[in-house]
Design a protein around this motif. Structure first.
Motif, short mmCIF file in Angstrom:
data_model
loop_
_atom_site.label_atom_id
_atom_site.label_comp_id
_atom_site.label_asym_id
_atom_site.label_seq_id
_atom_site.Cartn_x
_atom_site.Cartn_y
_atom_site.Cartn_z
N MET A 23 32.38 8.11 47.53
CA MET A 23 32.99 6.17 47.90
C MET A 23 34.35 5.62 47.86
N ARG A 24 34.30 4.68 49.40
CA ARG A 24 35.66 4.41 49.73
C ARG A 24 35.99 3.50 49.35
N TYR A 25 36.96 2.97 49.16
CA TYR A 25 37.80 1.35 49.15
C TYR A 25 38.71 1.50 50.13
N ASP A 37 43.39 -11.67 51.40
CA ASP A 37 43.16 -10.74 51.14
C ASP A 37 41.64 -9.92 51.35
N GLU A 38 40.78 -9.04 51.55
CA GLU A 38 40.19 -8.56 51.43
C GLU A 38 39.43 -6.95 51.44
N ASN A 39 39.29 -6.97 50.67
CA ASN A 39 38.51 -5.12 49.81
C ASN A 39 37.16 -5.17 50.45
N GLN A 40 36.98 -4.18 50.51
CA GLN A 40 35.49 -3.54 51.09
C GLN A 40 35.27 -2.61 50.57
N LEU A 41 33.68 -1.83 49.68
CA LEU A 41 33.72 -1.06 48.94
C LEU A 41 32.30 -0.51 49.82
N ASP A 42 32.70 1.03 50.22
CA ASP A 42 31.61 1.79 50.55
C ASP A 42 30.49 2.90 50.27
N GLN A 43 29.60 3.21 49.60
CA GLN A 43 29.50 4.38 49.56
C GLN A 43 27.92 5.21 49.74
N ARG A 44 27.74 6.21 49.94
CA ARG A 44 26.45 6.89 50.21
C ARG A 44 26.07 7.86 49.28
N ILE A 45 24.99 7.92 48.98
CA ILE A 45 24.67 9.21 48.36
C ILE A 45 23.39 10.13 49.35
N ARG A 46 23.41 11.19 49.64
CA ARG A 46 22.63 12.43 50.17
C ARG A 46 21.74 13.21 48.94
N LEU A 47 21.07 13.67 49.37
CA LEU A 47 19.81 14.71 47.86
C LEU A 47 19.69 15.26 49.65
#
Length: 186
Positions: A23-25, A37-47
């Motif tokens: 997870m990146r913010y 202002d610009e806020n961004q949230l990026d996420q990834r889950i791998r199995l």
């Protein structure tokens, strides 16, 4: 007695499930000169799931990803997040050869990563060793792509040759890896 002997020899598969999450913010002040202002949230889950029984292995990787450039189960709607099958394949021994069928990530030459032969295309690979030479033949199920490869080690130097036979877009990749004194070369 026959029933007991049969029950005692039933095979069990080993199953492994591993994975990770990211997870990146990010917050950018005055993004693009808009004074907002610009806020961004990026996420990834791998199995990653691996099942093995004898010489047969079944592998499947799933991921969730909110990256809009990634195809997902949401179809054409890029705003939909979903589960994506990243790779899936089965490999087994047939005589002295290994047969691999499905879609997978691999590297070529000195480490260029690619997904099978064509992303989204199922491939078939047959490989084996003859007289200390590793040989492979790989093709896609629905296309003309065929890759032939061979590699061996001579006096501590690994030599490799990979040739894609596709008309007008094929390639030939030659690799040499070794160590001279304390220096590795490739």
């Amino acid at each position: 007695a026959a029933v007991a002997a049969t029950l005692g020899t039933s095979a069990m598969a080993d199953i492994s499930i591993t994975g990770d999450a990211l997870m990146r913010y990010a917050s950018t002040e005055d993004a693009g000169g808009s004074a907002a202002d610009e806020n961004q949230l990026d996420q990834r889950i791998r199995l990653k799931m691996v099942g093995t029984s004898g010489d047969t292995k079944v592998v499947m990787g799933l991921r969730t990803d909110n990256d809009e450039t990634t195809a997902r189960t949401g179809g054409a709607n890029a705003d939909m997040n979903g589960i994506e099958t990243d790779y899936r394949f089965i490999s087994t021994k047939v005589g002295g050869a290994t047969v691999k069928v499905g879609e997978w990530w691999e590297s070529t030459g000195l480490g260029l990563v690619r997904k099978g032969q064509s992303s989204g295309t199922n491939a078939v690979r047959v490989s084996g060793t003859v007289a200390d030479v590793d040989l492979g033949l790989q093709g896609t199920v629905d296309g003309p792509e065929v890759v032939i490869d061979a590699s061996t080690t001579i006096a501590g130097v690994k030599l490799g040759l990979e040739h894609d036979t596709t008309d007008n877009t094929g390639y030939t990749d030659v690799t040499i890896k070794g160590k001279m004194a304390d220096v590795n070369y490739a």
